[in-house]
Design an enzyme around this catalytic site. Structure first.
Site, mmCIF file in Angstrom:
data_model
loop_
_atom_site.group_PDB
_atom_site.id
_atom_site.type_symbol
_atom_site.label_atom_id
_atom_site.label_comp_id
_atom_site.label_asym_id
_atom_site.label_seq_id
_atom_site.Cartn_x
_atom_site.Cartn_y
_atom_site.Cartn_z
ATOM 1 N N GLU A 27 123.513 -30.279 42.847
ATOM 2 C CA GLU A 27 123.251 -31.264 41.608
ATOM 3 C C GLU A 27 123.047 -31.954 42.491
ATOM 4 O O GLU A 27 123.856 -33.214 42.989
ATOM 5 C CB GLU A 27 124.195 -32.078 41.093
ATOM 6 C CG GLU A 27 124.795 -31.016 39.806
ATOM 7 C CD GLU A 27 126.325 -31.307 39.302
ATOM 8 O OE1 GLU A 27 126.622 -32.178 39.942
ATOM 9 O OE2 GLU A 27 126.667 -30.355 37.885
ATOM 10 N N GLU B 155 125.392 -24.488 35.130
ATOM 11 C CA GLU B 155 126.548 -24.915 34.710
ATOM 12 C C GLU B 155 126.417 -25.956 33.630
ATOM 13 O O GLU B 155 125.669 -26.373 33.439
ATOM 14 C CB GLU B 155 126.586 -25.840 36.065
ATOM 15 C CG GLU B 155 128.206 -27.039 36.069
ATOM 16 C CD GLU B 155 128.625 -27.478 37.506
ATOM 17 O OE1 GLU B 155 128.190 -26.755 38.630
ATOM 18 O OE2 GLU B 155 129.206 -28.635 37.025
#
Length: 446
Positions: free
Chosen positions: A182, A269
């Protein structure tokens, strides 16, 4: 003579029993995700099987950080088997944090040396890869950047890590590489591309065609930005993450934009909580997400396989069992997610119907021909064009094409024609049709 007959019958029964057992064993093995699909590749926006050529959708689970005791105890064949057999999970994501306590690149306050930490984490990864491989499941090796914000901070370490991983697992059909979890803190898509252009060739030197997943800006949400300037490699996918109580319609629009631009996306995710992993659950929004992902055959991985006291954990806080969990030992999030996986596991529960054709244009070209141009439908295999001289489409003719334009020939001059188009999708040999778009009328003048 009777004794001999009894012996023969006994031998025959043993032989039949062995044959049945062997057949059962083969059937069980063939049912595993990897046995069914083999190595994976990326075609268009789809993850596909190299074995069958058909789209493959993974429904997976991400570990919590394998750096900590809320994550690594669940890296086992027994745990993964429970997920596969009881909850219809086909893939595992091994989330290895690069920073924070026991981080691969920055061990924080851990008393062991950095090299010892790295050795331990690589062993945990290997345990996970081998367990998944034995069970015929796919597995993602995730370079889990977060507090380091930009993947460029530890780019040299990432190159060394993925060089070692890709050399070790090059012969595995089930291993996927996620090179940056991320990116955040203002990290631009240009920064991520620069990092990816440094790391991807390292993997490709050892494994020429493994699927590689690239994170996107703003905690892997800006797939729409990435779709405007994708990387120039084969077998790449791009990450979108969402937490349903926080990320709603505007984020789904980002996904739709990316798909319309031809970007292959994987949700490595997601959670049914707020973006923090805690707070309220929003299963209504989560269902909208999963319905959309199923519609486009996009793979997704739930966060997280852990008994940590937070909303997103799949196990109830305090659950001591490391495998073989009953439904009562799942958290509310775990119960909802796994119930969805079980419902969605069969083809019959997934809508393969492509989207409606939004726009067609008609042009009469010389030679009594008609050129039909179709606005691309991202989830379509091809298009069915129906045309007739009657508004009712009586005695209509039908042609099929896999392209977004087609020329219809041998028409009648000075005749009006009515045309409508619908998209279709072929999955496992079966064709699913969308709805017809608006009917268009044109006169053949030349």
């Amino acid at each position: 003579m009777k004794k001999r007959s009894r012996v023969i019958r006994y031998i025959v029964r043993i032989f039949v029993l062995c044959a049945v057992m062997c057949s059962f064993s083969i059937t069980t093995y063939a049912a595993t995700p990897v046995a069914s699909n083999g190595a994976l590749a990326v075609q268009g926006t789809k993850l596909v099987s190299k074995k069958t050529g058909q789209p493959v959708q993974l429904r997976g689970v991400s570990t919590h950080g394998i750096n900590w005791d809320v994550g690594y105890p669940y890296i086992s064949k027994a745990a993964f088997k429970t997920l596969r057999d009881d909850y219809k999970v086909s893939a595992i994501r091994l989330a290895m944090y690069t920073t924070e306590y026991y981080g691969y690149c920055d061990k924080g306050s851990a008393w062991e040396s950095q090299s010892t930490v790295q050795s331990t984490l690589k062993q945990r990864i290997d345990t996970g890869v081998q367990a998944a491989t034995d069970l015929g499941m796919y597995v993602i090796i995730d370079w889990h950047i977060l507090n380091d914000q930009t993947p460029k901070k530890y780019q040299s370490e990432a190159k060394k890590f993925f060089k070692e991983m890709s050399a070790k697992y090059a012969g595995y059909d089930n291993v996927i590489y996620e090179i940056c979890n991320e990116p955040n803190g203002g990290t631009s898509w240009s920064d991520i591309k620069s990092y990816a252009n440094a790391v991807i060739p390292v993997i490709r030197a050892n494994d020429s065609d493994a699927v590689i997943i690239v994170g996107t800006p703003t905690w892997s949400q800006d797939v729409d930005i990435a779709s405007k300037s994708p990387l120039k490699y084969d077998n790449l996918m791009y990450t979108l993450h969402f937490y349903s109580a926080t990320h709603k319609d505007s984020y789904r629009e980002k996904l739709k934009t990316a798909l319309n631009n031809g970007l292959p996306v994987m949700v490595t995710e997601y959670g049914v909580s707020e973006a923090s992993g805690n707070g309220a659950m929003d299963t209504a929004e989560a269902k909208k997400w999963l319905d959309l992902l199923d519609q486009h055959q996009i793979s997704y991985f739930a966060w997280s396989l852990s008994n940590k006291a937070e909303t997103a954990s799949l196990l109830k806080a305090g659950t001591s069992k490391k495998s073989g969990w009953s439904t009562s030992q799942l958290s509310p999030a775990g119960r909802w997610i796994f119930s969805q996986y079980k419902k969605r596991a069969g083809v019959s529960t997934v809508s393969y119907k492509p989207s409606k054709v939004k726009k067609i244009t008609l042009k009469n070209i010389k030679g009594k021909k008609l050129k039909v141009t179709i606005k691309k439908v991202s989830n379509a295999t091809g298009y069915e064009i129906k045309y007739s001289t009657k508004k009712s489409f009586k005695n209509a003719k039908i042609v099929k094409t896999t392209k977004t334009s087609h020329v219809i020939k041998k028409l009648k001059k000075k005749q009006y024609y009515y045309v409508k188009v619908r998209a279709y999708r072929t999955v496992n040999g079966k064709t699913y049709y969308g709805s017809y778009g608006t009917t268009k009328k044109i006169r053949v003048k030349k």
